[in-house]
Design an enzyme around this catalytic site. Structure first.
Site, PDB file in Angstrom:
ATOM      1  N   HIS A 287     135.035 109.808   5.960  1.00  0.00           N
ATOM      2  CA  HIS A 287     134.568 110.165   4.613  1.00  0.00           C
ATOM      3  C   HIS A 287     134.246 108.909   3.814  1.00  0.00           C
ATOM      4  O   HIS A 287     134.896 107.883   3.964  1.00  0.00           O
ATOM      5  CB  HIS A 287     135.619 111.001   3.870  1.00  0.00           C
ATOM      6  CG  HIS A 287     136.963 110.361   3.812  1.00  0.00           C
ATOM      7  ND1 HIS A 287     137.870 110.415   4.859  1.00  0.00           N
ATOM      8  CD2 HIS A 287     137.570 109.625   2.848  1.00  0.00           C
ATOM      9  CE1 HIS A 287     138.961 109.756   4.532  1.00  0.00           C
ATOM     10  NE2 HIS A 287     138.804 109.256   3.311  1.00  0.00           N
TER      11      HIS A 287
ATOM     12  N   HIS B 287     133.926 107.354   0.007  1.00  0.00           N
ATOM     13  CA  HIS B 287     134.330 107.555  -1.391  1.00  0.00           C
ATOM     14  C   HIS B 287     133.211 107.068  -2.309  1.00  0.00           C
ATOM     15  O   HIS B 287     132.724 105.940  -2.159  1.00  0.00           O
ATOM     16  CB  HIS B 287     135.570 106.708  -1.725  1.00  0.00           C
ATOM     17  CG  HIS B 287     136.822 107.131  -1.040  1.00  0.00           C
ATOM     18  ND1 HIS B 287     137.787 107.894  -1.650  1.00  0.00           N
ATOM     19  CD2 HIS B 287     137.292 106.881   0.210  1.00  0.00           C
ATOM     20  CE1 HIS B 287     138.798 108.092  -0.814  1.00  0.00           C
ATOM     21  NE2 HIS B 287     138.520 107.488   0.321  1.00  0.00           N
TER      22      HIS B 287
HETATM   23  P1  5GP Z   1     141.535 107.924   2.480  1.00  0.00           P
HETATM   24  O1  5GP Z   1     142.671 107.059   2.036  1.00  0.00           O
HETATM   25  O2  5GP Z   1     141.798 108.638   3.780  1.00  0.00           O
HETATM   26  O3  5GP Z   1     140.222 107.177   2.474  1.00  0.00           O
HETATM   27  O4  5GP Z   1     141.382 108.988   1.333  1.00  0.00           O
HETATM   28  C1  5GP Z   1     141.568 110.359   1.475  1.00  0.00           C
HETATM   29  C2  5GP Z   1     141.186 110.983   0.156  1.00  0.00           C
HETATM   30  O5  5GP Z   1     141.157 112.381   0.341  1.00  0.00           O
HETATM   31  C3  5GP Z   1     142.167 110.675  -0.975  1.00  0.00           C
HETATM   32  O6  5GP Z   1     141.467 110.048  -2.039  1.00  0.00           O
HETATM   33  C4  5GP Z   1     142.708 112.048  -1.359  1.00  0.00           C
HETATM   34  O7  5GP Z   1     142.901 112.201  -2.744  1.00  0.00           O
HETATM   35  C5  5GP Z   1     141.652 112.987  -0.818  1.00  0.00           C
HETATM   36  N1  5GP Z   1     142.180 114.280  -0.408  1.00  0.00           N
HETATM   37  C6  5GP Z   1     143.254 114.499   0.393  1.00  0.00           C
HETATM   38  N2  5GP Z   1     143.425 115.822   0.595  1.00  0.00           N
HETATM   39  C7  5GP Z   1     142.444 116.440  -0.100  1.00  0.00           C
HETATM   40  C8  5GP Z   1     142.112 117.822  -0.283  1.00  0.00           C
HETATM   41  O8  5GP Z   1     142.755 118.747   0.228  1.00  0.00           O
HETATM   42  N3  5GP Z   1     141.038 118.089  -1.058  1.00  0.00           N
HETATM   43  C9  5GP Z   1     140.293 117.088  -1.644  1.00  0.00           C
HETATM   44  N4  5GP Z   1     139.260 117.463  -2.404  1.00  0.00           N
HETATM   45  N5  5GP Z   1     140.595 115.781  -1.497  1.00  0.00           N
HETATM   46  C10 5GP Z   1     141.647 115.463  -0.726  1.00  0.00           C
END
Ligand code: 5GP
Ligand code: ZN
Length: 134
Positions: A98, A100
């Protein structure tokens, strides 16, 4: 295998606040935004990180990331950080690739990184090692 939370969102088994969707890509609001409008852009097919995504799909996700970033600027954000955590050591928590898209407002108390200094010939050495792998 642990069920992937983002695959569940794609299948409609979990809710999300969707802002964009096409055949290959979905964009929805992060549940814990650094600022309102913080969006995640994901491939609909499950890939763990950018490293296992086909180049063509990386391109499609990047184009959607730019579209979302443009829209975020148009609704009043002063700048946008676009970032991707790939691997646990890089802060990845959800292991479905993903991107951001983070709206920024200058002094909003959100900091991405602090740069270090290189030691000796470390800069040249690391550049040569990267170039040899490209
Ligand atoms: P990472 O650290 O893996 O790049 O970020 C994962 C992101 O996914 C985090 O910013 C977190 O807030 C978001 N996230 C985690 N679970 C969910 C969810 O169930 N729904 C949404 N919309 N965002 C999520
Ligand atoms: Zn997934």
């Amino acid at each position: 295998m642990t069920p992937c939370i983002f695959c569940k969102i794609i299948k409609g088994e979990l809710p999300c606040t969707k802002v964009y969707e096409d055949a290959d890509v979905l964009a929805f609001l992060d549940i814990k935004p650094v600022n309102p409008g913080h969006t995640l852009v994901i491939p609909k097919r499950h890939y763990v990180s950018i490293h296992d995504m086909p180049d063509e799909l990386v391109g499609k996700v990047a184009i959607v990331a730019k579209k979302v970033a443009d829209a975020i600027l148009r609704i009043g954000s002063k700048g946008v950080n676009i970032g991707m955590n790939n691997g646990e050591a890089a802060g990845q928590v959800v292991f479905h690739a993903h991107v951001h898209i983070m709206p920024r407002y200058g002094k909003d108390k959100f900091s991405l990184w602090v740069g270090k200094e290189y030691d000796g010939n470390e800069r040249q050495v690391v550049a040569e090692r990267i170039k040899a792998e490209l």
